[in-house]
Design an enzyme around this catalytic site. Structure first.
Site, PDB file in Angstrom:
ATOM      1  CG  HIS A  59      -1.618  -1.051   1.088  1.00 60.63           C
ATOM      2  ND1 HIS A  59      -3.001  -0.989   1.851  1.00 60.63           N
ATOM      3  CD2 HIS A  59      -2.389  -2.368   0.385  1.00 60.63           C
ATOM      4  CE1 HIS A  59      -4.196  -2.210   1.600  1.00 60.63           C
ATOM      5  NE2 HIS A  59      -3.017  -2.833   1.081  1.00 60.63           N
ATOM      6  CD  GLU A  61      -1.844   4.689   2.620  1.00 60.61           C
ATOM      7  OE1 GLU A  61      -2.703   4.932   3.204  1.00 60.61           O
ATOM      8  OE2 GLU A  61      -1.091   4.219   2.131  1.00 60.61           O
ATOM      9  CB  CYS A  89      -6.879  -0.206   4.874  1.00 63.08           C
ATOM     10  SG  CYS A  89      -4.710  -0.541   4.944  1.00 63.08           S
ATOM     11  CB  CYS A  92      -1.662   2.037   5.918  1.00 63.85           C
ATOM     12  SG  CYS A  92      -1.808   1.585   4.221  1.00 63.85           S
TER      13      CYS A  92
END
Length: 161
Positions: A59, A61, A89, A92
Site C-alpha cells: 500500500h 503508506e 486502512c 497501514c
C-alpha cells in the site's frame, strides 16, 4: 517532539499525496499515494504497488514508510508525519504505529475508497469485532510456544524495537 505541521504544510503534502495517487493511476497502479516527512524534514514518497509487485501489503503508506526507514537508516520514525491521499486502512495504520510515526493526515476517507471498489471499510468492521467471520483466528499453543521469546530475552546483543 517536533512541531505540529502548519495548516499550509498539511495542505501542501496532502495535495502532493493526491497528485502521486493520480499519477500512479495513469501509470497503471492503484489510486493511492503517501508521503512521510521525517523529523529532519526529508520527504519520502510511496504509491500503491499492490498489482505492480503482486504484493498485497504494498500500500502507498507502507511503501512510503519502508522508503523513509530505508533512506534514513532507521526503523524508528519517531517525529515523522504521514500524509495519505486516502484514509489509511488497518494495515497501514498498524505500519505507522510500528514505525512510531507521530501523526497521520489523510484526504479522502474509507467510504470514498469503498465507493471506488476498495473494501477497506469492512476491515474496520472486523477489527471492531462485528465481522469475525471475515478471518477466523485461533490460538493453539504448542510446548515450544514461548521459546522464541526466551531466546530473545536472553540475547544481550538484541536490538529492541
Amino acid at each position: 517532539m517536533p512541531a505540529t505541521p502548519t495548516d499550509a504544510d498539511v495542505l501542501e503534502y496532502l495535495t502532493e499525496a493526491v497528485a502521486l495517487a493520480e499519477r500512479n493511476v495513469a501509470a497503471g497502479g492503484g489510486p493511492f499515494g503517501a508521503i512521510v516527512v521525517t523529523a529532519d524534514g526529508v520527504v519520502h514518497e510511496g504509491v500503491n504497488r499492490v498489482t505492480r509487485d503482486n504484493d498485497p501489503t504494498a500500500h502507498a503508506e507502507v511503501v512510503a514508510i519502508r522508503t523513509a526507514a530505508a533512506e534514513s537508516g532507521n526503523f524508528d520514525l519517531s517525529g515523522a508525519v504521514l500524509y495519505a491521499s486516502c484514509e489509511p486502512c488497518p494495515l497501514c495504520l498498524a505500519a505507522a504505529l510500528w514505525a512510531r510515526v507521530d501523526r497521520v493526515y489523510f484526504a479522502a476517507d474509507r467510504h470514498g475508497a469503498a465507493a471506488a471498489g476498495f473494501d477497506d471499510a469492512v476491515f474496520y468492521e472486523y477489527f471492531g469485532g462485528t465481522r469475525p467471520d471475515l478471518l477466523p483466528v485461533t490460538q493453539t499453543a504448542v510446548p515450544t510456544s514461548g521459546t522464541p521469546f526466551d531466546a530473545w530475552r536472553s540475547n544481550a546483543a538484541r536490538t529492541d524495537y
